[in-house]
Design an enzyme around this catalytic site. Structure first.
Site, PDB file in Angstrom:
ATOM      1  CG  ASP A  60      -0.044   5.726  -7.799  1.00 30.03           C
ATOM      2  OD1 ASP A  60       0.546   6.593  -8.462  1.00 30.03           O
ATOM      3  OD2 ASP A  60       0.322   4.528  -7.785  1.00 30.03           O
ATOM      4  CG  HIS A  61       3.639   7.203  -5.760  1.00 35.98           C
ATOM      5  ND1 HIS A  61       4.578   6.371  -5.202  1.00 35.98           N
ATOM      6  CD2 HIS A  61       3.059   6.491  -6.763  1.00 35.98           C
ATOM      7  CE1 HIS A  61       4.570   5.208  -5.842  1.00 35.98           C
ATOM      8  NE2 HIS A  61       3.659   5.266  -6.797  1.00 35.98           N
TER       9      HIS A  61
END
Length: 259
Positions: A60-61
């Site tokens: 998610d990064h």
């Protein structure tokens, strides 16, 4: 002049967009999804994405990094100790980099992941800290890879930065973190006031970030493991004498994991 805005992603992520208003160059921090960045660029065609900063390897990064690199040719900076897609520059503790004319110092902050880094720009007026999933507003990241000792040390390091340091973390977790902070310190007026304020902000669909370190030191239980009232509550919670700040921190983190 640099402006910073949040590009929401997924359910609660923020991709931080830094804009150099003079050169029309921009950078992003932790683009877990390329789409919000590409949409912004499509609506602002005069801007050019030149830099991508990554704090740690979680999808998610990093999920949007490869596509953004392919589309823009932006330079990708990421932690040397972790696998960052299409990384151009590997960064370790105390390294420095210049992005959009701003000099950032790299802080190794293991705990959430073992190779997690943070980016700090020391400015006398508005210091900037991009803390990823290490230091949250009123909270900290889960210990997926590191130990309580590592995370406590990482947070203590960041807590030494100046009061006016603006904290740009990567998730809108502030309200849930403050619910926990109220449970830990129900008699702390700073915690109560912040909880009421953020409750109102979120009711109005307002972002709760950035925070600042002065506020974090007053209201974030994970930065307050040496406060007697916090130790007392941790002791009550796990029925032990948590004799060191690290032990208090570990008790708080275990409590928060099930809160």
């Amino acid at each position: 002049m640099i402006q910073i805005q949040a590009l929401p992603a997924f359910s609660d992520n923020y991709i931080w967009l830094l804009q150099d208003m003079t050169s029309k160059r921009c950078a992003v921090v932790d683009p877990g999804d390329a789409e919000p960045v590409l949409t912004w660029l499509a609506h602002n065609p005069e801007w050019r994405l030149t830099d991508i900063l990554v704090t740690h390897h979680h999808a998610d990064h990093t999920g949007g990094v490869e596509q953004l690199k392919r589309v823009s040719g932006a330079r990708v900076y990421g932690p040397a100790a972790e696998n960052t897609p299409v990384r151009d520059v590997s960064l370790a503790d105390n390294d420095q980099l210049t992005v959009l004319g701003l000099t950032f110092t790299v802080y190794a902050v293991p705990g959430h992941t073992l190779g997690h880094i943070a980016f700090y720009h020391a400015d006398s007026r508005t210091p900037l800290l991009f803390s990823g999933d290490t230091l949250f507003a009123a909270g900290c990241g889960r210990l997926f890879e590191g130990t309580p000792e590592q995370m406590h040390h990482s947070l203590s390091r960041l807590a030494e930065l100046s009061d006016n340091t603006l904290v740009y973390c990567a998730h809108e977790y502030t309200l849930s973190n403050l619910r926990f902070a109220v449970a830990v310190e129900p008699n702390n007026p700073d915690v109560i006031q912040r909880f009421e304020q953020v409750t109102q902000w979120r009711h109005e669909n307002r972002i709760s970030l950035p925070s600042n370190l002065a506020l974090e030191r007053k209201t974030n239980p994970f930065l307050r493991a040496d406060v007697p009232a916090v130790k007392k509550k941790a002791d009550e919670r796990n029925g032990a004498d948590n004799s060191t700040p690290v032990a208090v921190f570990a008790a708080l983190r275990a409590w928060k994991d099930k809160f």
